[in-house]
Design an enzyme around this catalytic site. Structure first.
Site, PDB file in Angstrom:
ATOM      1  N   ASP A  29      31.505  21.703  -8.880  1.00  0.00           N
ATOM      2  CA  ASP A  29      30.115  21.948  -9.213  1.00  0.00           C
ATOM      3  C   ASP A  29      29.660  20.851 -10.179  1.00  0.00           C
ATOM      4  OD1 ASP A  29      27.673  23.355  -9.709  1.00  0.00           O
ATOM      5  OD2 ASP A  29      28.573  24.166 -11.538  1.00  0.00           O
ATOM      6  N   ASP A  31      26.194  20.975 -12.411  1.00  0.00           N
ATOM      7  CA  ASP A  31      25.505  21.453 -13.618  1.00  0.00           C
ATOM      8  C   ASP A  31      26.273  22.563 -14.330  1.00  0.00           C
ATOM      9  OD1 ASP A  31      22.963  19.891 -13.605  1.00  0.00           O
ATOM     10  OD2 ASP A  31      22.830  20.805 -11.604  1.00  0.00           O
ATOM     11  N   ASN A 140      31.161  26.940 -12.567  1.00  0.00           N
ATOM     12  CA  ASN A 140      30.930  27.856 -13.692  1.00  0.00           C
ATOM     13  C   ASN A 140      30.226  29.139 -13.248  1.00  0.00           C
ATOM     14  OD1 ASN A 140      28.370  26.331 -13.408  1.00  0.00           O
ATOM     15  ND2 ASN A 140      27.761  27.601 -15.140  1.00  0.00           N
TER      16      ASN A 140
HETATM   17 MG   LIG Z   1      26.922  25.182 -12.262  1.00  0.00          MG
END
Ligand SMILES: [Mg+2]
Length: 198
Positions: A29, A31, A140
């Protein structure tokens, strides 16, 4: 566990390069996993990226997670690295040009490659055309891997904690997974605990 949609979706990336043939695929991922970006100016941005929003160029302030470069160099040599982001290409693509100077990332996937599901952008790993026993996702947001939780290595959300060591601490975990016959056996073993909040 929700199932991936049964509708046929085209394969999102091309075949593995010959030098990646024996490597597992690592889906990262962007961001809050590798960077944090905001429209609000921050004191020490790594990059200031002009992005077109509603016909106007707006500066995006990007902060790299600590150990990001070290992490990318380390995994870039050992895995077929894919960055899969729910962000728009007009922001993420030029950011990856800056972040991945050494061109360690083999494939970049943006929002249109995500599957909209219950208000979230899901990253359906079954659309990569890779063996799922050899595919790992680091993200996340648990929503991203809701179809394949046994392939996931969770990571906390990075905003601006410059003492954060999670990318560094991830390397030995990935080391172990690199040699696992099926990553889901290793990662899936922790699933029950994770669902209990353990
Ligand atoms: Mg993310």
């Amino acid at each position: 566990m929700p199932s991936p949609p049964k509708v046929h979706r085209e394969q999102l990336i091309g075949p593995k390069r010959s030098d990646d043939h024996s490597k597992k695929t690592l889906v990262l991922d962007l961001d809050e996993t590798l960077v944090h970006s905001s429209f609000k100016p921050i004191p020490n941005p790594d990059y200031i990226l002009p992005v077109e929003v509603d016909g106007k160029l707006v500066d995006v302030y990007v902060l790299k997670r600590p150990w990001c470069d070290h992490f990318m160099e380390s995994v870039g040599a050992r895995f077929e690295v894919v960055v899969f982001t729910a962000s728009l290409a007009k922001y993420a693509d030029p950011l990856l040009d800056l972040l991945d100077k050494q061109q360690l990332v083999r494939w970049r996937l943006f929002r249109e490659s995500c599957f909209p599901y219950e208000g979230n952008y899901v990253k359906d790993l079954s659309c990569l055309g890779r063996d799922l026993s050899q595919t790992i996702i680091v993200d996340n947001s648990p929503h991203s891997y809701v179809f394949q939780p046994a392939n996931a290595v969770p990571i906390s959300t990075f905003i601006d904690n410059m003492d954060d060591q999670e990318l560094l601490e991830l390397l030995p975990v990935l080391n172990e997974l690199e040699h696992a016959p099926d990553v889901r056996t290793v990662l899936g073993a922790n699933l029950g605990l994770r669902e209990l909040g353990g």
